[in-house]
Design an enzyme around this catalytic site. Structure first.
Site, PDB file in Angstrom:
ATOM      1  CB  THR A   1       9.054 -26.472 -20.655  1.00  8.94           C
ATOM      2  OG1 THR A   1       8.967 -25.129 -20.170  1.00  8.94           O
ATOM      3  CG2 THR A   1       7.997 -27.325 -19.979  1.00  8.94           C
TER       4      THR A   1
ATOM      5  N   GLY B   1      12.667 -23.861 -25.131  1.00 10.30           N
ATOM      6  CA  GLY B   1      13.055 -25.271 -25.097  1.00 10.30           C
ATOM      7  C   GLY B   1      13.333 -25.801 -23.692  1.00 10.30           C
TER       8      GLY B   1
ATOM      9  CG  ASP C   1      -2.569 -19.315 -20.309  1.00  9.06           C
ATOM     10  OD1 ASP C   1      -1.613 -20.004 -20.699  1.00  9.06           O
ATOM     11  OD2 ASP C   1      -2.539 -18.691 -19.237  1.00  9.06           O
TER      12      ASP C   1
ATOM     13  CE  LYS D   1      -3.915 -24.228 -14.793  1.00  6.33           C
ATOM     14  NZ  LYS D   1      -4.616 -22.959 -14.450  1.00  6.33           N
TER      15      LYS D   1
ATOM     16  CE  LYS E   1       5.797 -18.216 -28.854  1.00  5.14           C
ATOM     17  NZ  LYS E   1       5.779 -17.290 -27.704  1.00  5.14           N
TER      18      LYS E   1
ATOM     19  CD  GLU F   1       4.773 -28.219 -23.509  1.00  7.01           C
ATOM     20  OE1 GLU F   1       3.552 -28.285 -23.244  1.00  7.01           O
ATOM     21  OE2 GLU F   1       5.610 -27.756 -22.723  1.00  7.01           O
ATOM     22  CG  ASP F   2       1.404 -25.616 -24.640  1.00  7.67           C
ATOM     23  OD1 ASP F   2       2.605 -25.924 -24.445  1.00  7.67           O
ATOM     24  OD2 ASP F   2       0.818 -24.771 -23.939  1.00  7.67           O
TER      25      ASP F   2
ATOM     26  CG  ASP G   1       9.119 -19.180 -26.067  1.00 10.18           C
ATOM     27  OD1 ASP G   1      10.023 -18.785 -26.811  1.00 10.18           O
ATOM     28  OD2 ASP G   1       8.448 -18.392 -25.371  1.00 10.18           O
TER      29      ASP G   1
HETATM   30  P1  IMP Z   1       9.797 -22.939 -22.984  1.00 11.89           P
HETATM   31  O1  IMP Z   1      10.222 -23.647 -21.741  1.00 11.89           O
HETATM   32  O2  IMP Z   1      10.370 -21.557 -23.101  1.00 11.89           O
HETATM   33  O3  IMP Z   1       9.984 -23.749 -24.241  1.00 11.89           O
HETATM   34  O4  IMP Z   1       8.282 -22.594 -22.832  1.00 11.89           O
HETATM   35  C1  IMP Z   1       7.309 -23.453 -22.995  1.00 11.89           C
HETATM   36  C2  IMP Z   1       6.088 -23.042 -22.207  1.00 11.89           C
HETATM   37  O5  IMP Z   1       5.868 -21.620 -22.153  1.00 11.89           O
HETATM   38  C3  IMP Z   1       4.925 -23.606 -22.910  1.00 11.89           C
HETATM   39  O6  IMP Z   1       4.645 -24.886 -22.420  1.00 11.89           O
HETATM   40  C4  IMP Z   1       3.829 -22.625 -22.610  1.00 11.89           C
HETATM   41  O7  IMP Z   1       3.205 -22.978 -21.408  1.00 11.89           O
HETATM   42  C5  IMP Z   1       4.529 -21.314 -22.435  1.00 11.89           C
HETATM   43  N1  IMP Z   1       4.463 -20.487 -23.658  1.00 11.89           N
HETATM   44  C6  IMP Z   1       5.493 -20.105 -24.440  1.00 11.89           C
HETATM   45  N2  IMP Z   1       5.090 -19.340 -25.456  1.00 11.89           N
HETATM   46  C7  IMP Z   1       3.751 -19.233 -25.342  1.00 11.89           C
HETATM   47  C8  IMP Z   1       2.738 -18.558 -26.135  1.00 11.89           C
HETATM   48  O8  IMP Z   1       2.982 -17.915 -27.160  1.00 11.89           O
HETATM   49  N3  IMP Z   1       1.461 -18.690 -25.685  1.00 11.89           N
HETATM   50  C9  IMP Z   1       1.127 -19.395 -24.577  1.00 11.89           C
HETATM   51  N4  IMP Z   1       2.035 -20.046 -23.823  1.00 11.89           N
HETATM   52  C10 IMP Z   1       3.348 -19.973 -24.202  1.00 11.89           C
HETATM   53 MG    MG Z   2       3.075 -25.793 -21.793  1.00 13.07          MG
END
Ligand code: IMP
Ligand code: MG
Length: 175
Positions: free
Chosen positions: A105, A103, A157, A41, A129, A97-98, A101
């Protein structure tokens, strides 16, 4: 309850989104329609603002994924929850993408969508990040680099809280 402290103000977000939209519009001028795929979302507000600033033809799609958890810790495995409706074969695609973190996703989405043979596929990410990366992913358009704090607002969120905050705020662990 205390409001989250401001990390990035509404004005700074707006200015950066305008710059990204101008850059994307220039890069994709004369390439036909750009398919924007927003990752639900968290990216819904970023996508709404960015897409309205573009000056090129665009088509809006959404995709939803969820991360498998080991307790409260993401395991790195990602699962598709909702697919896009349109075929992307032969089309120019930009994933919106928002935040990146670890990577995982974005890496999963790139792999899956690349296998559908788009004409091109790039990524546009509001927040990165930097020090949290476990898997390298190419971010073609980046809003801001942040530290390893948990951020909320502008679509992001914490347990569904603070998603519609107009700025990016930092959550305190005991909130
Ligand atoms: P990744 O797969 O670890 O890169 O995570 C990405 C997903 O984790 C993002 O699309 C967010 O939905 C969620 N996420 C990671 N860090 C945060 C944060 O600081 N606030 C809110 N959502 C986050
Ligand atoms: Mg996300």
């Amino acid at each position: 309850m205390k409001k989250p402290d401001t990390l990035i103000s509404q004005e700074d977000i707006e200015a950066r989104v305008n710059e990204l939209a101008a850059q994307i519009s220039a890069d994709y001028a004369d390439k036909g329609e750009l398919v924007l795929i927003g990752v639900l979302k968290g990216a819904f507000i970023f996508l709404a603002d960015l897409s309205r600033r573009l000056t090129i033809p665009r088509h809006i799609e959404f995709i939803a994924v969820s991360s498998y958890q080991h307790g409260s810790v993401p395991s790195g495995a990602v699962r598709l929850v909702m697919d896009v409706r349109a075929s992307i074969e032969g089309r120019h695609v930009l994933i919106i993408e928002d935040i990146v973190d670890t990577g995982h996703t974005l890496h999963y989405l790139m792999d899956m969508l690349k296998s559908r043979n788009p004409a091109s596929i790039k990524t546009c990410v509001l927040l990165h990040k930097e020090h949290m990366t476990e898997v390298d992913v190419d971010i073609d358009y980046l809003g801001f680099t942040i530290g390893d704090e948990w951020v909320v607002g502008y679509g992001l969120d914490y347990a569904e809280k603070d998603r519609t905050l107009p700025y990016i705020g930092i959550i305190e662990p005991d909130d």
